[in-house]
Design an enzyme around this catalytic site. Sequence first.
Site, PDB file in Angstrom:
ATOM      1  N   ARG A   1     -10.209  54.337   7.398  1.00 21.38           N
ATOM      2  CA  ARG A   1     -11.491  54.110   6.714  1.00 21.38           C
ATOM      3  C   ARG A   1     -12.026  52.700   6.947  1.00 21.38           C
ATOM      4  NH1 ARG A   1      -8.862  57.453   2.749  1.00 21.38           N
ATOM      5  NH2 ARG A   1      -7.519  55.673   2.402  1.00 21.38           N
ATOM      6  N   ILE A   2     -11.149  51.676   6.824  1.00 21.00           N
ATOM      7  CA  ILE A   2     -11.620  50.288   6.909  1.00 21.00           C
ATOM      8  C   ILE A   2     -11.999  49.943   8.344  1.00 21.00           C
ATOM      9  CG2 ILE A   2     -11.007  47.867   6.500  1.00 21.00           C
ATOM     10  CD1 ILE A   2      -9.103  48.923   4.253  1.00 21.00           C
TER      11      ILE A   2
ATOM     12  N   ASP B   1      -5.524  53.756  17.564  1.00 23.54           N
ATOM     13  CA  ASP B   1      -4.890  54.304  16.353  1.00 23.54           C
ATOM     14  C   ASP B   1      -4.064  55.508  16.769  1.00 23.54           C
ATOM     15  OD1 ASP B   1      -5.410  54.183  13.082  1.00 23.54           O
ATOM     16  OD2 ASP B   1      -4.760  56.134  13.823  1.00 23.54           O
TER      17      ASP B   1
ATOM     18  N   CYS C   1      -7.145  41.070   7.572  1.00 25.55           N
ATOM     19  CA  CYS C   1      -7.480  41.328   6.160  1.00 25.55           C
ATOM     20  C   CYS C   1      -6.710  42.549   5.680  1.00 25.55           C
ATOM     21  CB  CYS C   1      -8.977  41.588   6.004  1.00 25.55           C
ATOM     22  SG  CYS C   1      -9.997  40.124   6.161  1.00 25.55           S
ATOM     23  N   ALA C   2      -5.607  42.882   6.378  1.00 18.60           N
ATOM     24  CA  ALA C   2      -4.873  44.108   6.038  1.00 18.60           C
ATOM     25  C   ALA C   2      -3.618  43.788   5.230  1.00 18.60           C
ATOM     26  CB  ALA C   2      -4.552  44.883   7.309  1.00 18.60           C
ATOM     27  N   ARG C   3      -2.533  43.415   5.921  1.00 23.31           N
ATOM     28  CA  ARG C   3      -1.271  43.085   5.255  1.00 23.31           C
ATOM     29  C   ARG C   3      -0.615  41.935   6.005  1.00 23.31           C
ATOM     30  NH1 ARG C   3      -2.637  45.177   1.120  1.00 23.31           N
ATOM     31  NH2 ARG C   3      -1.894  47.139   0.234  1.00 23.31           N
TER      32      ARG C   3
ATOM     33  N   GLU D   1       2.957  35.434  -0.378  1.00 21.93           N
ATOM     34  CA  GLU D   1       1.715  35.100  -1.076  1.00 21.93           C
ATOM     35  C   GLU D   1       2.013  34.550  -2.472  1.00 21.93           C
ATOM     36  OE1 GLU D   1      -0.949  38.472  -0.909  1.00 21.93           O
ATOM     37  OE2 GLU D   1      -1.127  38.369   1.258  1.00 21.93           O
TER      38      GLU D   1
ATOM     39  N   HIS E   1      -6.160  36.346  -0.437  1.00 24.95           N
ATOM     40  CA  HIS E   1      -6.124  37.818  -0.578  1.00 24.95           C
ATOM     41  C   HIS E   1      -7.308  38.325  -1.408  1.00 24.95           C
ATOM     42  CE1 HIS E   1      -3.134  41.399  -0.315  1.00 24.95           C
ATOM     43  NE2 HIS E   1      -4.384  41.838  -0.328  1.00 24.95           N
ATOM     44  N   LEU E   2      -8.498  38.114  -0.864  1.00 26.74           N
ATOM     45  CA  LEU E   2      -9.726  38.463  -1.586  1.00 26.74           C
ATOM     46  C   LEU E   2     -10.347  39.781  -1.149  1.00 26.74           C
ATOM     47  CD1 LEU E   2     -11.504  34.943  -1.700  1.00 26.74           C
ATOM     48  CD2 LEU E   2     -10.084  36.035  -3.454  1.00 26.74           C
ATOM     49  N   GLY E   3      -9.674  40.504  -0.235  1.00 25.16           N
ATOM     50  CA  GLY E   3     -10.259  41.723   0.343  1.00 25.16           C
ATOM     51  C   GLY E   3     -10.820  42.687  -0.694  1.00 25.16           C
ATOM     52  N   ALA E   4     -10.100  42.862  -1.798  1.00 27.08           N
ATOM     53  CA  ALA E   4     -10.531  43.832  -2.809  1.00 27.08           C
ATOM     54  C   ALA E   4     -11.226  43.156  -3.977  1.00 27.08           C
ATOM     55  CB  ALA E   4      -9.319  44.604  -3.312  1.00 27.08           C
TER      56      ALA E   4
HETATM   57  C1  9EZ Z   1       0.134  51.746  14.282  1.00 28.50           C
HETATM   58  C2  9EZ Z   1      -1.008  52.134  13.603  1.00 28.50           C
HETATM   59  C3  9EZ Z   1      -2.254  51.710  14.015  1.00 28.50           C
HETATM   60  C4  9EZ Z   1      -0.886  53.041  12.458  1.00 28.50           C
HETATM   61  C5  9EZ Z   1      -1.870  53.407  11.594  1.00 28.50           C
HETATM   62  C6  9EZ Z   1      -1.284  54.295  10.716  1.00 28.50           C
HETATM   63  C7  9EZ Z   1       1.016  55.302  10.492  1.00 28.50           C
HETATM   64  N1  9EZ Z   1       0.004  54.432  11.085  1.00 28.50           N
HETATM   65  N2  9EZ Z   1       0.234  53.674  12.151  1.00 28.50           N
HETATM   66  C8  9EZ Z   1       0.019  50.908  15.386  1.00 28.50           C
HETATM   67  N3  9EZ Z   1      -1.839  54.941   9.667  1.00 28.50           N
HETATM   68  C9  9EZ Z   1      -2.369  50.889  15.112  1.00 28.50           C
HETATM   69  C10 9EZ Z   1      -1.235  50.476  15.804  1.00 28.50           C
END
Ligand code: 9EZ
Length: 529
Positions: A155-156, A175, A234-236, A265, A283-286
């Site tokens: 989604r993001i 992906d 901005c993910a993890r 963090e 960590h302001l993403g949300a």
């Molecule tokens: C892994 C991923 C995306 C990815 C995304 C999700 C389980 N999974 N793995 C490597 N939902 C990009 C590169």
Amino acid sequence: MAPISIKTVLISESVDPRCKALLEANGIRVTEKQNMKKDELMAEIKDYDGLVVRSATKVTADIIDAASNLKIIGRAGTGVDNVDVDAATKKGIIVMNTPSGNSISAAELTCALLMSLSRNVPQAVISMREGKWDRKKFMGAELYGKVLGIVGLGRIGKEVATRMQSFGMRTIGYDPITPPEVSASWGVEQMDLERLWPQCDYITVHTPLLPSTVGLLNDESFAKCKKGVKVVNCARGGIIDEAALLRALESGQCGGAGLDVFVEEPPQDRSLVNHPNVISCPHLGASTKEAQARCGEDIALQMVDMVKGKKLIGAVNAQVLASTFSQDCHQMIKLGEAVGAVLHSCNTLKKPISQVQITTQGDCMKSSSGYMAASVMIGLLNHESGLGPNLVNVLSLAEASGVAVTHTHCPSGDPAGGVCRAQITASGCSYIASGSLQGGVPVLLELCDSVFRQPVPLAGNLLFFKASANPQLLSSVAGRLATEGVEIESYSAPGDRSGDLWYCVGVSSLLRDPGALLPLVKEAAQLSI
Ligand code: 9EZ
């Protein structure tokens, strides 16, 4: 179907007021109590069926173990980083999050960092504050015509792509789940990472944190990038390896980084945060009014839908339970539990079970494949002390105690009859039971080699015994039961009468010790359903 009742919920931090309002509107008593110390929370949590948290509450194993009534932990936000999901699963507690409420906010912050990186806005702000007017130092570059690599196209990633396309960026991505034709429909050409790295002027990551995504950008992948590539996370924390990023910034291989997330963090090591080409956020993403409102509302709605048995959305540890929401499977579950309970009672010496093989037959059993094995295991483990198995934890409890559970479904010609058959292996001994539903009531068809003449309703107090047929069998058993003050209410014998076979009698009450029958029969077992 959902036998889960949530009457009281504790909200342990600042969650949007709509969460409380929605829960209360659905008859749930809500207590908001913020800033509790760990000990306070451990004491408080005892009283509640549900807990709602955001990010500040660390729902550790100690807290989960102290929660004697807890059935659900809801996190108003994406991910469950602050919840010990394994500890919750072991106790049969559902863990839920709101996976989509933050997406737009996270995507917008990503775009803000991409734009800030292209024009050095944050650095220019700092310089102005210092009283300077430095117009040479902050020469930027247009985003127009540049290539943006988007790693992770959920989604993001999708929202980032469509927004940055409006700046004239070419968007490419990768992906493992989203099909290339789907991402192509929103303008993202997919390719493997080896081909992606060398084409990007900018890279942004939008994957979950998994073993396969930790250090997705590392020394090796930076080396494959264009010199001066700019990156955003901005993910993890950790998807971009922090040490590798620092080295790439030092060498100029990386021209700038926008970071909203860190491995630790707040980050103890400030070398990235303090680097002149790094712009960072705590960590302001949300952290928007809208995302918080959506997540607060979503978690309440998801909990209410679950309690009403409507649907199970956002649960991260309740695969089996989720499979029971799309259909009316109450009776099927009862059947599985009853078959499991019969086998549990037959294993009179309580030998450790190493294997459980479940077979379902018949078209009407096909849809039970998501939960039938778990239902049988609940029946099998229910009477063991302290386990408290449910559809959330039973398969992991079985695995943890070394029981191998398998389930196979055989479609059969008879569309009316569905059969659930289970075989247990315990220290070399094996017992088989098969049951079915008759008028919605579980019935036992077979026990080991006995095929009952009439299906035996699995209800009330049942006594099973194994003996070889003889004219005195029933009267001798009846006599002994009478001595014990137990009346016979029904009697089920196998059709075939050769060898040692199982019989079943419905009784007015259970024997204090089924061993009382042992002089008369080979094995005796009893249960109450
Ligand atoms: C892994 C991923 C995306 C990815 C995304 C999700 C389980 N999974 N793995 C490597 N939902 C990009 C590169």
